[in-house]
Design an enzyme around this catalytic site. Structure first.
Site, PDB file in Angstrom:
ATOM      1  N   LEU A  24       2.958  -1.830   6.341  1.00  0.00           N
ATOM      2  CA  LEU A  24       2.760  -1.825   7.790  1.00  0.00           C
ATOM      3  C   LEU A  24       2.184  -0.492   8.275  1.00  0.00           C
ATOM      4  O   LEU A  24       1.932  -0.316   9.462  1.00  0.00           O
ATOM      5  CB  LEU A  24       4.095  -2.100   8.487  1.00  0.00           C
ATOM      6  CG  LEU A  24       4.678  -3.494   8.216  1.00  0.00           C
ATOM      7  CD1 LEU A  24       6.076  -3.621   8.786  1.00  0.00           C
ATOM      8  CD2 LEU A  24       3.768  -4.574   8.798  1.00  0.00           C
ATOM      9  N   SER A  25       1.972   0.444   7.361  1.00  0.00           N
ATOM     10  CA  SER A  25       1.484   1.769   7.766  1.00  0.00           C
ATOM     11  C   SER A  25       0.127   1.708   8.472  1.00  0.00           C
ATOM     12  O   SER A  25      -0.039   2.362   9.509  1.00  0.00           O
ATOM     13  CB  SER A  25       1.396   2.706   6.558  1.00  0.00           C
ATOM     14  OG  SER A  25       2.681   3.014   6.123  1.00  0.00           O
ATOM     15  N   THR A  72       3.822   5.443  -0.988  1.00  0.00           N
ATOM     16  CA  THR A  72       4.945   4.522  -1.082  1.00  0.00           C
ATOM     17  C   THR A  72       5.200   4.117  -2.532  1.00  0.00           C
ATOM     18  O   THR A  72       4.566   4.661  -3.451  1.00  0.00           O
ATOM     19  CB  THR A  72       4.742   3.323  -0.104  1.00  0.00           C
ATOM     20  OG1 THR A  72       5.920   2.546  -0.087  1.00  0.00           O
ATOM     21  CG2 THR A  72       3.555   2.454  -0.473  1.00  0.00           C
ATOM     22  N   LYS A  76       6.378   7.795  -5.229  1.00  0.00           N
ATOM     23  CA  LYS A  76       6.996   8.886  -4.474  1.00  0.00           C
ATOM     24  C   LYS A  76       7.460  10.054  -5.340  1.00  0.00           C
ATOM     25  O   LYS A  76       7.446  11.201  -4.897  1.00  0.00           O
ATOM     26  CB  LYS A  76       8.160   8.360  -3.635  1.00  0.00           C
ATOM     27  CG  LYS A  76       7.704   7.568  -2.425  1.00  0.00           C
ATOM     28  CD  LYS A  76       8.877   7.200  -1.535  1.00  0.00           C
ATOM     29  CE  LYS A  76       8.363   6.479  -0.300  1.00  0.00           C
ATOM     30  NZ  LYS A  76       9.418   6.158   0.656  1.00  0.00           N
ATOM     31  N   ASP A 112      10.700  10.962   5.182  1.00  0.00           N
ATOM     32  CA  ASP A 112      11.686   9.868   5.130  1.00  0.00           C
ATOM     33  C   ASP A 112      13.056  10.321   5.654  1.00  0.00           C
ATOM     34  O   ASP A 112      13.756   9.554   6.321  1.00  0.00           O
ATOM     35  CB  ASP A 112      11.860   9.368   3.689  1.00  0.00           C
ATOM     36  CG  ASP A 112      10.781   8.368   3.288  1.00  0.00           C
ATOM     37  OD1 ASP A 112      10.179   7.741   4.179  1.00  0.00           O
ATOM     38  OD2 ASP A 112      10.538   8.234   2.077  1.00  0.00           O
ATOM     39  N   GLY A 135      23.196   2.424  -2.919  1.00  0.00           N
ATOM     40  CA  GLY A 135      21.890   2.667  -3.541  1.00  0.00           C
ATOM     41  C   GLY A 135      21.780   4.096  -4.017  1.00  0.00           C
ATOM     42  O   GLY A 135      22.485   4.992  -3.512  1.00  0.00           O
TER      43      GLY A 135
HETATM   44  N1  LIG Z   1      13.066   1.498   6.444  1.00  0.00           N
HETATM   45  C1  LIG Z   1      12.320   2.358   5.775  1.00  0.00           C
HETATM   46  O1  LIG Z   1      11.498   3.102   6.318  1.00  0.00           O
HETATM   47  C2  LIG Z   1      12.516   2.477   4.286  1.00  0.00           C
HETATM   48  C3  LIG Z   1      12.105   3.626   3.598  1.00  0.00           C
HETATM   49  C4  LIG Z   1      12.305   3.680   2.218  1.00  0.00           C
HETATM   50  C5  LIG Z   1      12.903   2.606   1.576  1.00  0.00           C
HETATM   51  N2  LIG Z   1      13.294   1.523   2.287  1.00  0.00           N
HETATM   52  C6  LIG Z   1      13.944   0.381   1.628  1.00  0.00           C
HETATM   53  O2  LIG Z   1      15.027   0.859   0.851  1.00  0.00           O
HETATM   54  C7  LIG Z   1      15.161   0.073  -0.327  1.00  0.00           C
HETATM   55  C8  LIG Z   1      15.175   0.957  -1.568  1.00  0.00           C
HETATM   56  O3  LIG Z   1      13.957   1.674  -1.656  1.00  0.00           O
HETATM   57  P1  LIG Z   1      13.782   2.843  -2.748  1.00  0.00           P
HETATM   58  O4  LIG Z   1      12.467   3.445  -2.493  1.00  0.00           O
HETATM   59  O5  LIG Z   1      14.990   3.709  -2.802  1.00  0.00           O
HETATM   60  O6  LIG Z   1      13.725   1.973  -4.110  1.00  0.00           O
HETATM   61  P2  LIG Z   1      14.159   2.435  -5.569  1.00  0.00           P
HETATM   62  O7  LIG Z   1      13.959   3.880  -5.767  1.00  0.00           O
HETATM   63  O8  LIG Z   1      13.488   1.465  -6.469  1.00  0.00           O
HETATM   64  O9  LIG Z   1      15.764   2.155  -5.625  1.00  0.00           O
HETATM   65  C9  LIG Z   1      16.270   0.850  -5.564  1.00  0.00           C
HETATM   66  C10 LIG Z   1      17.785   0.883  -5.402  1.00  0.00           C
HETATM   67  O10 LIG Z   1      18.246  -0.461  -5.224  1.00  0.00           O
HETATM   68  C11 LIG Z   1      19.179  -0.784  -6.269  1.00  0.00           C
HETATM   69  N3  LIG Z   1      18.989  -2.177  -6.695  1.00  0.00           N
HETATM   70  C12 LIG Z   1      17.844  -2.761  -7.101  1.00  0.00           C
HETATM   71  N4  LIG Z   1      18.077  -4.030  -7.431  1.00  0.00           N
HETATM   72  C13 LIG Z   1      19.406  -4.246  -7.256  1.00  0.00           C
HETATM   73  C14 LIG Z   1      20.264  -5.382  -7.439  1.00  0.00           C
HETATM   74  N5  LIG Z   1      19.792  -6.542  -7.902  1.00  0.00           N
HETATM   75  N6  LIG Z   1      21.573  -5.250  -7.153  1.00  0.00           N
HETATM   76  C15 LIG Z   1      22.052  -4.095  -6.705  1.00  0.00           C
HETATM   77  N7  LIG Z   1      21.300  -2.976  -6.504  1.00  0.00           N
HETATM   78  C16 LIG Z   1      19.990  -3.065  -6.782  1.00  0.00           C
HETATM   79  C17 LIG Z   1      18.850   0.163  -7.392  1.00  0.00           C
HETATM   80  O11 LIG Z   1      19.997   0.281  -8.224  1.00  0.00           O
HETATM   81  P3  LIG Z   1      19.896   0.750  -9.767  1.00  0.00           P
HETATM   82  O12 LIG Z   1      19.997   2.252  -9.741  1.00  0.00           O
HETATM   83  O13 LIG Z   1      21.034   0.092 -10.397  1.00  0.00           O
HETATM   84  O14 LIG Z   1      18.562   0.274 -10.281  1.00  0.00           O
HETATM   85  C18 LIG Z   1      18.529   1.430  -6.618  1.00  0.00           C
HETATM   86  O15 LIG Z   1      19.699   2.067  -6.192  1.00  0.00           O
HETATM   87  C19 LIG Z   1      14.009  -0.941  -0.300  1.00  0.00           C
HETATM   88  O16 LIG Z   1      14.485  -2.122   0.268  1.00  0.00           O
HETATM   89  C20 LIG Z   1      12.998  -0.298   0.638  1.00  0.00           C
HETATM   90  O17 LIG Z   1      12.198  -1.260   1.301  1.00  0.00           O
HETATM   91  C21 LIG Z   1      13.106   1.432   3.629  1.00  0.00           C
END
Ligand SMILES: NC(=O)c1ccc[n+]([C@@H]2O[C@H](COP(=O)([O-])OP(=O)(O)OC[C@H]3O[C@@H](n4cnc5c(N)ncnc54)[C@H](OP(=O)(O)O)[C@@H]3O)[C@@H](O)[C@H]2O)c1
Length: 284
Positions: A24-25, A72, A76, A112, A135
């Site tokens: 959406l950026s 993204t 990152k 962020d 997370g």
């Molecule tokens: N609103 C915003 O502006 C914004 C900004 C950044 C991110 N986000 C959202 O935040 C979320 C995480 O993003 P990220 O960048 O941190 O991703 P990431 O670095 O890939 O981390 C993913 C996290 O989710 C956990 N996870 C993945 N699959 C899972 C499952 N099946 N059951 C339980 N835990 C699970 C992972 O656990 P493990 O360590 O066990 O793999 C890890 O802690 C995404 O939904 C993203 O869209 C939103």
């Protein structure tokens, strides 16, 4: 006869990631540029960059003179080694979501954590408060940085305990400790936390697994922030609304991190309501 107004001097910015088609950026930044009458001075596009092409793509971006990048998943952290400079927040968080190209020098920033903290601070004071952070990925790192800065007491719950422990250790100092637990303890312990933050992928559209049912632990004093923004009303947000608690939607983080980026790209204040409604149009 109308003439295109994109000209030889239009400055180009891009979001890079993989996948990128749902980002959406471009919508948010181009809406802001238009509102300020800057839409031909600048233009914001999306570029799919696969991990194996990251280094070459950054060389091309320097060569082509793109002025800035929004970064993204999955770049990152991987992008760090290709940057010429990083600011102190990137050093502390270990992740970049914004790059500015100043004459072929790439400088990394992280907005962020501001995107996370700005809406959360509107609904609570964090000093001394116990916070459950679900997370331990990139988004959780930005949250840990922000929560620590505000003096919150953090407990991380994650599917992979080792990742929770690594994140906790990265932010621990002699006088500041973070607890790390497995996600399967959340249901039992959730009632100990008034503030609950989901920074995991649980609850995302198209994701098969559901967020643990913590409905019994929520009440009107609960404050729940779900970083997941698709869908707008995640199961966790809905559980909190049913309990009459306070919710912060993921869209708010997207907005405020984008507003900080916009300032870095253009040196102009970002038009908040224009950017928010551009996102709401696409998410609701
Ligand atoms: N609103 C915003 O502006 C914004 C900004 C950044 C991110 N986000 C959202 O935040 C979320 C995480 O993003 P990220 O960048 O941190 O991703 P990431 O670095 O890939 O981390 C993913 C996290 O989710 C956990 N996870 C993945 N699959 C899972 C499952 N099946 N059951 C339980 N835990 C699970 C992972 O656990 P493990 O360590 O066990 O793999 C890890 O802690 C995404 O939904 C993203 O869209 C939103």
């Amino acid at each position: 006869m109308t003439f295109p107004k994109i000209s030889n001097s239009t400055k180009v910015m891009a979001v890079i990631g993989d996948p990128i088609h749902k980002s959406l950026s471009p919508i948010m930044h181009n809406a802001a540029l238009k509102a300020l009458g800057l839409n031909f001075e600048y233009s914001f596009i999306a570029c799919k960059v696969e991990s194996r092409n990251l280094k070459n793509s950054l060389e091309a971006i320097k060569e082509l003179g793109f002025i800035g990048l929004s970064v993204t998943m999955p770049h990152k952290q991987a992008i760090l080694k290709y940057l010429n400079e990083i600011d102190e927040t990137v050093e502390a968080i270990g992740a970049v979501n914004t790059v500015i190209n100043t004459g072929g020098k790439l400088i990394g920033y992280n907005t962020d954590w501001i995107g996370f903290l700005t809406p959360l601070k509107k609904v609570c004071n964090l000093e001394g408060k116990s916070v459950a952070l679900i997370g331990a990925g990139g988004a959780a790192r930005a949250a840990c940085f922000a929560l620590k800065k505000c003096g919150a007491k953090i407990t991380i719950f994650n599917r992979t305990t080792k990742n929770a422990e690594t994140l906790a250790n990265d932010f621990c100092t002699n006088n500041y400790k973070i607890e790390a637990k497995n996600l399967n303890e959340l249901q039992e312990l959730a009632s100990n936390f008034k503030i609950i933050i989901n920074s995991s992928s649980l609850g995302m559209q198209g994701f098969n697994e559901n967020f643990p049912n913590i409905a019994k632990s929520l009440n009107e004093d609960s404050i729940v922030f779900d970083m997941v923004y698709r869908p707008h009303n995640t199961a966790l947000i809905q559980m909190t609304k049913n309990a009459k608690g306070t919710v912060v939607h993921g869209i708010e983080m997207l907005l405020y991190q984008g507003m900080e980026q916009f300032k870095l790209f253009t040196r102009c204040d970002a038009p908040e309501e224009v950017m928010r409604s551009s996102l709401q149009d696409k998410i609701n």
